[in-house]
Structures are given as structure tokens and as C-alpha cells.
Design a protein around this motif. Sequence first.
Motif, short mmCIF file in Angstrom:
data_model
loop_
_atom_site.label_atom_id
_atom_site.label_comp_id
_atom_site.label_asym_id
_atom_site.label_seq_id
_atom_site.Cartn_x
_atom_site.Cartn_y
_atom_site.Cartn_z
N GLY A 49 1.02 -1.09 0.08
CA GLY A 49 0.09 -0.04 -0.03
C GLY A 49 0.83 1.23 0.10
N LYS A 50 1.99 0.91 0.29
CA LYS A 50 3.01 2.20 0.20
C LYS A 50 2.52 3.48 1.22
CE LYS A 50 5.00 1.43 -4.34
NZ LYS A 50 5.33 2.01 -5.57
N ALA A 51 2.15 3.06 2.34
CA ALA A 51 1.18 4.04 3.12
C ALA A 51 1.83 4.16 4.53
CB ALA A 51 -0.19 3.49 3.46
N GLY A 52 3.08 3.86 4.78
CA GLY A 52 3.70 3.88 5.89
C GLY A 52 5.45 4.00 5.64
N PRO A 53 6.04 4.11 6.59
CA PRO A 53 7.63 3.94 6.61
C PRO A 53 8.10 2.49 6.39
CG PRO A 53 6.74 4.03 9.12
CD PRO A 53 5.59 4.49 7.93
N ALA A 54 9.11 2.48 6.10
CA ALA A 54 9.87 1.40 5.58
C ALA A 54 10.23 0.60 6.85
CB ALA A 54 10.91 1.10 4.76
N VAL A 57 13.78 -6.16 7.88
CA VAL A 57 13.54 -7.39 8.07
C VAL A 57 13.07 -8.19 9.42
CG1 VAL A 57 14.52 -9.62 7.34
CG2 VAL A 57 14.93 -7.58 6.00
N GLY A 58 13.68 -7.74 10.46
CA GLY A 58 13.48 -8.31 11.70
C GLY A 58 12.23 -7.83 12.20
N GLU A 59 11.92 -6.65 11.94
CA GLU A 59 10.28 -6.48 12.42
C GLU A 59 9.25 -7.24 11.67
OE1 GLU A 59 10.74 -1.72 13.57
OE2 GLU A 59 10.84 -2.07 11.44
N VAL A 102 3.40 -9.44 4.21
CA VAL A 102 3.74 -8.64 5.04
C VAL A 102 4.06 -7.07 4.06
CG1 VAL A 102 4.90 -7.45 7.06
CG2 VAL A 102 4.35 -9.91 6.56
N ASP A 103 3.08 -5.91 4.38
CA ASP A 103 3.77 -4.92 3.59
C ASP A 103 5.01 -4.23 4.41
OD1 ASP A 103 3.61 -2.25 2.30
OD2 ASP A 103 1.36 -2.15 2.45
N PRO A 104 6.15 -4.14 3.33
CA PRO A 104 7.21 -3.25 3.62
C PRO A 104 7.01 -2.17 3.98
CG PRO A 104 7.07 -3.48 1.20
CD PRO A 104 5.91 -4.29 1.58
#
Length: 347
Positions: A49-54, A57-59, A102-104
Motif C-alpha cells: 500500500g506504500k502508506a507507511g515508513p519502511a 526485516v527483523g520487524e 507483509v507490507d514493507p
Amino acid sequence: MNRALMLRLHRTIGLAVATLLLVQALSGAMLVYRGPLARLIDPVAMTSGKAGPAVSVGEVIMTANRTTAGYAVTRLFAPDADGATYFAQMGNRDGAVRYASVDPAGGAVLRSGNVLAFPVEAALQIHYRLMAGTVGIAVIGLNGLALLAMVASGLAYWWPKRGKMGKALAIRWTLSPKLVLRQCHRTAAVLLSAFLLFMATTGLLLVVPELLSKGAANAPSAASAATIDRSLMLAQSAFPDATLRDLRIDGDRLIVNFNAPEHNARAIHRVIVTLAQPRIVSAMRAQNNPASWMTVLPLHAGDAFGPIGQPLLLITALALAALCVSGLVMWWQARRARRPAPARKSV
């Protein structure tokens, strides 16, 4: 050459494996453009969705771990294009497997569930192992051998005398639909025979090493997001210009694969690092990797032949599916023609 024997062999093998070959052809067609197709048919789960901060990988791994109690990430695929998502494979202590996207951007879980929740991943598991583990891989291998035998026996039955090759490939469209179908089946099979032999051979070269390997299931890890990110950063230092393809969590080890397009489209640099007190256990460049699949897979997937490779592979897969269907129709027509006509009632 006993042509009658070749025809009988071709027909018998074809009837035995036609359904499985059809499944293999259709699932293989889906995998030619695997990433773009997944985003096309399932944009909700496979598009960012490109709607948040990157997020790191751990998260991503920690977020996926929280989707289903008792499951933890054993393998994570990085986004393969702009707008793609992370794709996590999770396992539990009983060996059951689940998946999550999961959204990056923002780290939201877009979908989680079994393999049927992700159609293109299901196609991959069907094509590779029929969703049946080692037994499924063995069946796929036998299916490849059957395709080799079908192509060889079909060519042996068809092979014309010298100077009559063109006539033996001609299709007479003025004949009955039944005969036109037979001629289309014959001509298409002959023209595609080299491609079918190539696909069956490279498929077997991928399957046989997998059957001989002693692959063990990855053990889930309780490492924190910070620990995973620290080890991944150390692995990246071995190949600072390479992009992440995927990673595996195997107990206290992180097995990291980086893309190596300078070698070939499917090649990887591999780094193994520890999670606790991180250190690099090994770092192997793609050109030094002895794994045969890195050479065979680009051939089987069409990547090795440039821009024409994947379209040609897609055409071959769809044509094989058509041959399976037409072969079954021809058998049904011949069987129906052999039935005795029902006796008329005398008045």
C-alpha cells in the motif's frame, strides 16, 4: 521399427499421465511470470500500500510470528519488485506450514493462512511437489520420464520417409473435425517435441538432486528483531552491493541469499551468519556455488534465453495443456466409435 507398438506405447502412457501432465502444464504456465501474476490476481495480499515508513526485516519477521500462535518464520522472501510485499513461510513443531504477506511500508500483515490462501504459491507447490512432500517430488520425476517416453514414441510412430516431411506435417482443414483434431495434435506435438524434451530433461535435473538430498526442516528461532537485523547487516557486509532475495532461519543460524544477476537471473551469493554473538560462518559467491539448480533452473524457467525465453516457455506450457486435452478427446472419440450400435427394436 514397429509403428503399432510405438502408437500403443504412446497412447498407454498418455492416458496414464494426461491429467497429471495437464496440471503440470497449467501450474508451470502460472509460474512463468510468478511475481507479476501474483500481484495481478491477488493485489490485496501481494501489493504494498506504500502508506507507511519502511520496516526492517527483523520487524517483518516478528510481525509475521504474531499472526498465528505456535508458528514462527522459517523463511522470508524479500519483495522482488517495486510495490511487492515480503512473503513469509512459517512452521510449527509438528512440521505444519503457514504463510503470510507483509507490507514493507508500515509492516501490516496483508494476509495469513495456509497455501490455498495464496494462489500462485499453491501453483508452485503443486508444480514442484504436488503438495505431497518427497512422495510428490518422486511422482513429478516419474511424470518427467513419462513425458520423455511419450515424445520419443510419438516421434518414432510419426517419422516419415525421406522427402515427405512437409506432407507428414500438413493439416487438411477440409476433413472431418475428428480428423482435423488428430492432425493438429500430431503437427503441434512434432513441432514442440524439442521444447518438450528440453523441459522434461531440465525438470528431471532439478528433481533428482532434491530426491537425493537430506533436507531437514528449519527450526524456528526465538531471536529478536534487533538480533536478526544485526546478523543480516553483517551478512550484507560480505556483498554490500547485492540485494536480498530471501533468508532462512535455521536454529541459531541465518542463511542469507543475495541476488547475483551478474552470474545469471537465478544465481545467488550465500552467507551464513550466527544470530547469537553474530559472526560470519561462510560467504560463497555465486560462481563458486556447486549447487546444480543455479545452472539448470534458469534453463527450465526460460530466463537463460533472454527476452524470448519466458514467452516461449509460456507458449510451450499452454500447448502441452492443449495436447493433453486433445489426446483425451481423441481417445474418447475412438472408444466411442468402437462401441456397437444399439440394436433397433423390431416392430
